[in-house]
Design a protein around this motif. Structure first.
Motif, PDB file in Angstrom:
ATOM      1  N   TYR A 127       8.134  -1.887   5.910  1.00 29.36           N
ATOM      2  CA  TYR A 127       8.025  -0.794   4.925  1.00 29.36           C
ATOM      3  C   TYR A 127       9.159  -1.325   3.716  1.00 29.36           C
ATOM      4  O   TYR A 127      10.143  -2.253   3.935  1.00 29.36           O
ATOM      5  CB  TYR A 127       8.827   0.472   5.477  1.00 29.36           C
ATOM      6  CG  TYR A 127       8.000   1.265   6.407  1.00 29.36           C
ATOM      7  CD1 TYR A 127       7.237   2.316   6.047  1.00 29.36           C
ATOM      8  CD2 TYR A 127       8.092   0.538   7.670  1.00 29.36           C
ATOM      9  CE1 TYR A 127       6.208   3.106   6.772  1.00 29.36           C
ATOM     10  CE2 TYR A 127       7.109   1.277   8.668  1.00 29.36           C
ATOM     11  CZ  TYR A 127       6.450   2.469   8.160  1.00 29.36           C
ATOM     12  OH  TYR A 127       5.565   3.305   9.053  1.00 29.36           O
TER      13      TYR A 127
ATOM     14  N   LYS B 207       0.833  -1.145   0.051  1.00 31.65           N
ATOM     15  CA  LYS B 207       0.088   0.140  -0.046  1.00 31.65           C
ATOM     16  C   LYS B 207       0.886   1.166  -0.122  1.00 31.65           C
ATOM     17  O   LYS B 207       2.134   1.123   0.171  1.00 31.65           O
ATOM     18  CB  LYS B 207      -0.890  -0.016   1.320  1.00 31.65           C
ATOM     19  CG  LYS B 207      -1.681  -1.097   1.448  1.00 31.65           C
ATOM     20  CD  LYS B 207      -2.424  -1.313   2.841  1.00 31.65           C
ATOM     21  CE  LYS B 207      -3.012  -2.666   3.123  1.00 31.65           C
ATOM     22  NZ  LYS B 207      -2.124  -3.600   3.588  1.00 31.65           N
ATOM     23  N   SER B 208       0.282   2.426  -0.344  1.00 28.73           N
ATOM     24  CA  SER B 208       0.965   3.636  -0.566  1.00 28.73           C
ATOM     25  C   SER B 208       1.220   4.006   1.087  1.00 28.73           C
ATOM     26  O   SER B 208       0.650   3.500   1.993  1.00 28.73           O
ATOM     27  CB  SER B 208       0.117   4.864  -0.833  1.00 28.73           C
ATOM     28  OG  SER B 208      -0.950   5.130  -0.333  1.00 28.73           O
ATOM     29  N   ALA B 209       2.574   4.631   1.199  1.00 28.49           N
ATOM     30  CA  ALA B 209       3.071   5.010   2.575  1.00 28.49           C
ATOM     31  C   ALA B 209       2.781   6.638   2.853  1.00 28.49           C
ATOM     32  O   ALA B 209       3.653   7.397   1.874  1.00 28.49           O
ATOM     33  CB  ALA B 209       4.370   4.744   3.031  1.00 28.49           C
TER      34      ALA B 209
ATOM     35  N   HIS C 116       7.158   6.242  10.766  1.00 24.43           N
ATOM     36  CA  HIS C 116       6.547   5.066  11.539  1.00 24.43           C
ATOM     37  C   HIS C 116       6.216   5.537  13.017  1.00 24.43           C
ATOM     38  O   HIS C 116       5.386   5.170  13.586  1.00 24.43           O
ATOM     39  CB  HIS C 116       7.285   3.867  11.640  1.00 24.43           C
ATOM     40  CG  HIS C 116       6.802   2.887  12.186  1.00 24.43           C
ATOM     41  ND1 HIS C 116       5.498   2.298  11.760  1.00 24.43           N
ATOM     42  CD2 HIS C 116       7.003   2.027  13.385  1.00 24.43           C
ATOM     43  CE1 HIS C 116       5.163   1.165  12.522  1.00 24.43           C
ATOM     44  NE2 HIS C 116       6.077   1.233  13.473  1.00 24.43           N
TER      45      HIS C 116
ATOM     46  N   ASN D 226      -1.629   4.057   5.921  1.00 25.96           N
ATOM     47  CA  ASN D 226      -1.218   3.291   4.517  1.00 25.96           C
ATOM     48  C   ASN D 226      -2.530   3.014   3.860  1.00 25.96           C
ATOM     49  O   ASN D 226      -2.588   2.076   3.148  1.00 25.96           O
ATOM     50  CB  ASN D 226      -0.736   2.124   5.040  1.00 25.96           C
ATOM     51  CG  ASN D 226      -1.932   1.025   5.901  1.00 25.96           C
ATOM     52  OD1 ASN D 226      -2.928   1.424   6.226  1.00 25.96           O
ATOM     53  ND2 ASN D 226      -1.361  -0.036   6.241  1.00 25.96           N
TER      54      ASN D 226
ATOM     55  N   ILE E  39       4.072   0.328   2.302  1.00 26.09           N
ATOM     56  CA  ILE E  39       3.923  -0.377   3.377  1.00 26.09           C
ATOM     57  C   ILE E  39       3.067  -1.754   3.201  1.00 26.09           C
ATOM     58  O   ILE E  39       2.330  -1.690   2.290  1.00 26.09           O
ATOM     59  CB  ILE E  39       2.928   0.420   4.267  1.00 26.09           C
ATOM     60  CG1 ILE E  39       3.699   1.810   4.722  1.00 26.09           C
ATOM     61  CG2 ILE E  39       2.610  -0.400   5.863  1.00 26.09           C
ATOM     62  CD1 ILE E  39       3.033   2.922   5.710  1.00 26.09           C
TER      63      ILE E  39
END
Length: 204
Positions: free
Chosen positions: A190, A29-31, A98, A49, A184
């Motif tokens: 990550y 998924k996008s972070a 994070h 995420n 992510i």
């Protein structure tokens, strides 16, 4: 050997194990970091995420917000001011990003706590992350309560899009791999993505 689980069996798993498993099996998924600021000037920064493309005409992005049964500073600031930012996470700042998932008190800015810099553009109220290579300023448009688990889909209109011109191709494509962007998977993992190929718009 293949493991097969039914819904009932999944629900019987220990909660942390279940959370790790279900968050991971949906893939990469996008972070992103979402930046907000209250009317009184208190900034907030949180890792997400769940940012998703809603549409390009007009340009909308959405993200999933967990149930508001506890304080959600990001959500409260968005509803109070109507604006927020989405900032892509890079390998250089992924550990700091994070750390924003920790439960800081409202009066503590995650920008200060993790050592990231606030960046402001024109008179836009919400702070961008200076270290992020793609910065997006959005205005709140609507929210949809998802009845089955009381999460919310929050939808915003892109008001400002800030990124290096050098990574935008003639067709509007963006070379994310040149921006040190990370992805992510799960709750704590990550990754640095790698381009496998670029293909044409397909027809039958």
């Amino acid at each position: 050997m293949t493991k097969t689980l039914t819904f009932d069996e999944i629900m019987q798993l220990p909660s942390r194990y279940r959370a790790n498993l279900i968050n991971k099996v949906s893939g990469f998924k996008s972070a992103n970091l979402i930046g907000t600021k209250s009317k009184s000037g208190q900034t907030n920064l949180a890792v997400f995420n769940s940012v998703v493309h809603i549409g390009a005409n007009p340009p909308y992005l959405g993200f999933i917000l967990r149930p508001t049964t506890v304080e959600r500073h990001t959500y409260e600031n968005i509803k109070e001011t109507g604006v927020y930012t989405i900032n892509q996470i890079t390998t250089a700042i992924h550990k700091q990003a994070h750390q924003t998932s920790a439960k800081y008190e409202r009066e503590i800015s995650e920008f200060d706590a993790v050592g990231l810099a606030e960046h402001y553009y024109q008179d836009f109220h919400a702070p961008f992350v200076a270290e992020s290579h793609i910065k997006i300023g959005l205005s709140f448009q609507e929210e949809q309560l998802i009845q089955c688990n009381n999460t919310r889909l929050v939808i915003g209109k892109i008001e400002h899009l800030i990124l290096p011109e050098s990574v935008i191709l003639d067709d509007g494509d963006v070379i994310l791999e040149n921006l040190d962007t990370v992805a992510i998977a799960g709750l704590y993992n990550y990754y640095k993505p790698e381009l496998l190929g670029k293909y044409e718009y397909m027809k039958p």
